[in-house]
Scaffold this active site. Structure first.
Site, PDB file in Angstrom:
ATOM      1  N   ASP A  36       0.700  -1.240  -0.115  1.00  0.00           N
ATOM      2  CA  ASP A  36       0.027  -0.188  -0.089  1.00  0.00           C
ATOM      3  C   ASP A  36       0.842   1.342  -0.142  1.00  0.00           C
ATOM      4  O   ASP A  36       1.837   1.293   0.720  1.00  0.00           O
ATOM      5  CB  ASP A  36      -1.032   0.192   1.399  1.00  0.00           C
ATOM      6  CG  ASP A  36      -2.105   0.976   1.111  1.00  0.00           C
ATOM      7  OD1 ASP A  36      -1.637   1.993   0.684  1.00  0.00           O
ATOM      8  OD2 ASP A  36      -3.339   0.677   1.746  1.00  0.00           O
ATOM      9  N   THR A  72      -7.203   4.112  -1.471  1.00  0.00           N
ATOM     10  CA  THR A  72      -6.739   2.575  -1.198  1.00  0.00           C
ATOM     11  C   THR A  72      -7.939   1.668  -1.713  1.00  0.00           C
ATOM     12  O   THR A  72      -7.649   0.912  -2.712  1.00  0.00           O
ATOM     13  CB  THR A  72      -6.670   2.268   0.183  1.00  0.00           C
ATOM     14  OG1 THR A  72      -5.427   3.155   0.588  1.00  0.00           O
ATOM     15  CG2 THR A  72      -6.322   1.111   0.472  1.00  0.00           C
ATOM     16  N   TYR A 155      -9.416  -8.302   6.991  1.00  0.00           N
ATOM     17  CA  TYR A 155      -8.083  -7.472   7.414  1.00  0.00           C
ATOM     18  C   TYR A 155      -7.779  -7.564   8.938  1.00  0.00           C
ATOM     19  O   TYR A 155      -8.841  -7.383   9.757  1.00  0.00           O
ATOM     20  CB  TYR A 155      -8.296  -6.115   7.113  1.00  0.00           C
ATOM     21  CG  TYR A 155      -7.346  -5.034   7.215  1.00  0.00           C
ATOM     22  CD1 TYR A 155      -6.069  -5.243   6.497  1.00  0.00           C
ATOM     23  CD2 TYR A 155      -7.483  -4.251   8.488  1.00  0.00           C
ATOM     24  CE1 TYR A 155      -4.987  -4.624   7.124  1.00  0.00           C
ATOM     25  CE2 TYR A 155      -6.287  -3.598   8.915  1.00  0.00           C
ATOM     26  CZ  TYR A 155      -4.964  -3.651   8.100  1.00  0.00           C
ATOM     27  OH  TYR A 155      -3.785  -2.892   8.494  1.00  0.00           O
ATOM     28  N   HIS A 196       1.928   8.370   5.853  1.00  0.00           N
ATOM     29  CA  HIS A 196       0.846   9.298   6.203  1.00  0.00           C
ATOM     30  C   HIS A 196       1.228   9.939   7.565  1.00  0.00           C
ATOM     31  O   HIS A 196       1.032  11.164   7.637  1.00  0.00           O
ATOM     32  CB  HIS A 196      -0.426   8.482   6.693  1.00  0.00           C
ATOM     33  CG  HIS A 196      -1.285   8.002   5.544  1.00  0.00           C
ATOM     34  ND1 HIS A 196      -2.035   9.216   4.875  1.00  0.00           N
ATOM     35  CD2 HIS A 196      -1.790   6.993   4.969  1.00  0.00           C
ATOM     36  CE1 HIS A 196      -2.656   8.500   3.946  1.00  0.00           C
ATOM     37  NE2 HIS A 196      -2.564   7.228   4.016  1.00  0.00           N
ATOM     38  N   HIS A 340      -2.786  11.163   0.291  1.00  0.00           N
ATOM     39  CA  HIS A 340      -3.066  10.923  -1.150  1.00  0.00           C
ATOM     40  C   HIS A 340      -4.727  10.831  -1.431  1.00  0.00           C
ATOM     41  O   HIS A 340      -5.435  10.844  -0.581  1.00  0.00           O
ATOM     42  CB  HIS A 340      -2.696   9.280  -1.611  1.00  0.00           C
ATOM     43  CG  HIS A 340      -3.105   8.301  -0.560  1.00  0.00           C
ATOM     44  ND1 HIS A 340      -4.440   7.568  -0.931  1.00  0.00           N
ATOM     45  CD2 HIS A 340      -2.838   7.899   0.547  1.00  0.00           C
ATOM     46  CE1 HIS A 340      -4.525   6.769   0.183  1.00  0.00           C
ATOM     47  NE2 HIS A 340      -3.550   6.839   1.000  1.00  0.00           N
TER      48      HIS A 340
END
Ligand SMILES: *[C@@H]1O[C@H](CO)[C@@H](O)[C@H](O)[C@H]1NC(C)=O
Ligand SMILES: *[C@@H]1O[C@H](CO)[C@@H](O)[C@H](O)[C@H]1NC(C)=O
Ligand SMILES: *[C@@H]1O[C@H](CO)[C@@H](O)[C@H](O)[C@H]1NC(C)=O
Ligand SMILES: *[C@@H]1O[C@H](CO)[C@@H](O)[C@H](O)[C@H]1NC(C)=O
Ligand SMILES: *[C@@H]1O[C@H](CO)[C@@H](O)[C@H](O)[C@H]1NC(C)=O
Ligand SMILES: *[C@@H]1O[C@H](CO)[C@@H](O)[C@H](O)[C@H]1NC(C)=O
Ligand SMILES: *[C@@H]1O[C@H](CO)[C@@H](O)[C@H](O)[C@H]1NC(C)=O
Ligand SMILES: [Zn+2]
Length: 457
Positions: A36, A72, A155, A196, A340
């Protein structure tokens, strides 16, 4: 004539059947890995020895043009569907659906209705009789068209890369009872997390995070070697988006422009999505004048090139911040040093693609590809008929070992070469005939004068 048609039809049928049996059985398994938030230029800025080793034996696409918005979930779903966000329906990290009146957040994402506008490759391949796996890839644990991949993990940030990888390779190897999976998608949350927190410009923090990512790629290579899969599987390593440096000096405060009572906020930054409560024209006018580093669009005026308009989950007004700017509602607090989601034409938003395996060329490099082209490429590798999508296999053909590839620089080189040879021959020929005429023709002076005239012009 009729006989010909019937024969042709039969041949077609045979080819189809053959495709299912031989081509599909013999297609090497495919492992798709996403790190990622791996911005394309990290590859130039940091050493990454294991990743370099991998693509030196395969291919590298230096920059992928991903899809808007460069977040994402939208981009991970585009990678496995080949669709722009407006066509697959996962449009942001926070969404509102005006028909069902439901809300979506990445931490509450398992309602199938959000995902059912498309079909990920792990479901399409399953329908052909393949076993598949989705390891924490966004959508892994969602029942899409009443199905999930054969194996999946929801996740869980506490499961290490090594544990995720160990399970994936185990599934790929298979056992006596069950054949190995043909397609597996594996997700890892770095370097996004560090990007981030510290911002992509912090070389110390990013260097450390990328060293860990590269160590994980080393682990991947040794695990594939240990299980005997190395050299027999196609491996794709890619990412969803890049990262831009943010700053407390680059804040856009919506409350400076209008009172929050005037709209319902669905998503905030760097692309805000909002619904005016009343007087939409006035709200839009105030927002469009709000800040010169933010552009406001009425839904109908969102530029075509963003492919972000034709979906009911796109709200009546969206606001797009310029690169590195952050939209906040109240206060002066910068939420993240890196972010982003910005315009997908910005290089800082682009990830990369590296691939190696029996189907790929060795040591080939190219500058760019669309991320939606990866889906038809993966379908081709697995001999799976692609679902309707926005990608093109032709763009990715040059990466493949068994394809004739009209590489643009190669074609230009050939054309220039041929032209050079032709003009050399012409010049030689003219020189020869000139020499010849020097000796035999009486009008030689006249011709030379002509040439002199043109020279003087
Ligand atoms: C999760 O989303 C569903 C609708 O998609 C909603 O009904 C539910 O309240 C949400 N749960 C949480 C904890 O936000
Ligand atoms: C391909 O094989 C699968 C099972 O192995 C079967 O369900 C499917 O119908 C086959 N497709 C064709 C076109 O023969
Ligand atoms: C999913 O399964 C349920 C019953 O288990 C069925 O009623 C429904 O139609 C199925 N949906 C789809 C999209 O196949
Ligand atoms: C699979 O993941 C679990 C954690 O959920 C871990 O305990 C287990 O060791 C992993 N399996 C392999 C083979 O790595
Ligand atoms: C960069 O990141 C490190 C942590 O790796 C941190 O200690 C340092 O303060 C950061 N530097 C800046 C300028 O933000
Ligand atoms: C915005 O909200 C404020 C406070 O509720 C109200 O006074 C104002 O009239 C609203 N403006 C518009 C354009 O709706
Ligand atoms: C993307 O693909 C979908 C499915 O084929 C199609 O409906 C849509 O129009 C395509 N979008 C563009 C911009 O071509
Ligand atoms: Zn991401």
């Amino acid at each position: 004539m009729l006989l010909k048609i019937v024969l042709g039809f039969l041949c077609g049928l045979r080819a189809l059947a053959k495709e299912n049996t031989t081509a599909q059985q013999s297609a090497p398994p495919l492992l798709l890995v996403s790190f990622d938030g791996f911005r394309a230029d990290y590859l130039q800025r940091f050493p990454m020895p294991n990743l370099k080793l991998l693509y030196s034996q395969g291919v590298l696409v230096e920059q992928l043009t991903n899809v808007f918005i460069t977040k994402t979930f939208p981009n991970h779903y585009s990678l496995v569907t080949g669709l722009y966000a407006e066509s697959h329906g996962i449009l942001a990290s926070s969404m509102y659906d005006p028909i069902s009146k439901k809300h979506f957040h990445t931490y509450n994402d398992t309602d199938p209705m959000w995902w059912s506008q498309a079909q990920p490759l792990w479901i399409t391949a399953l329908d052909l009789g393949y076993k598949t796996a989705a390891m924490m890839w966004p959508g892994s644990d969602v029942t899409i068209r009443n199905k999930t991949a054969t194996h999946f993990f929801p996740y869980d940030s506490k499961v290490t890369f090594q544990q995720r990888l160990g399970n994936v390779t185990k599934w790929m190897v298979g056992n006596e009872k069950e054949p190995g999976v043909k397609f597996a998608a594996l997700y890892w949350e770095e370097p996004d997390h560090t990007g981030h927190k510290f911002g992509p410009d912090n070389t110390t923090a990013m260097g450390k995070a990328l060293k860990e990512v590269d160590d994980n790629i080393g682990l991947l290579i040794s695990e594939l070697k240990r299980t005997g899969l190395w050299g027999h599987v196609n491996v794709l390593i890619t990412s969803d988006h890049g990262m831009a440096q943010c700053s407390a000096e680059r804040l856009i405060r919506l409350d400076d422009c209008l009172h929050p009572d005037n709209y319902t906020l669905v998503d905030l930054t760097p692309v805000a999505a909002l619904i005016p409560n009343k007087d939409p024209d006035k709200v839009f006018e105030l927002l469009s004048k709000c800040h010169n580093h933010m552009t406001a669009y009425l839904k109908k005026d969102i530029p075509d090139r963003l492919h972000y308009r034709n979906n009911e989950r796109i709200q009546p007004i969206i606001l797009i911040a310029d690169e590195g700017w952050t939209i906040v509602q109240r206060g002066n607090k910068l939420p993240r040093l890196g972010d982003h989601g910005y315009d997908n034409s910005l290089p800082s938003m682009h990830p990369f693609l590296a691939a190696m395996g029996p189907s790929f060329r060795q040591g080939y490099r190219t500058s760019s590809l669309q991320s939606v082209d990866i889906y038809p490429l993966m379908c081709h590798l697995l001999s799976v008929r692609p679902q309707p999508n926005n990608g093109t296999l032709n763009h990715a053909r040059c990466l493949l070992a068994d394809e004739t590839c009209w590489d643009v620089p190669l074609v230009i080189g050939l054309v220039v070469g041929v032209l050079l040879v032709l003009s050399t021959i012409t010049v030689l020929f003219r020189l020869l005939s000139y020499r010849h005429s020097l000796g035999s023709r009486p009008f030689q002076r006249l011709q030379i004068d002509d040439d002199d005239d043109t020279l003087l012009e």
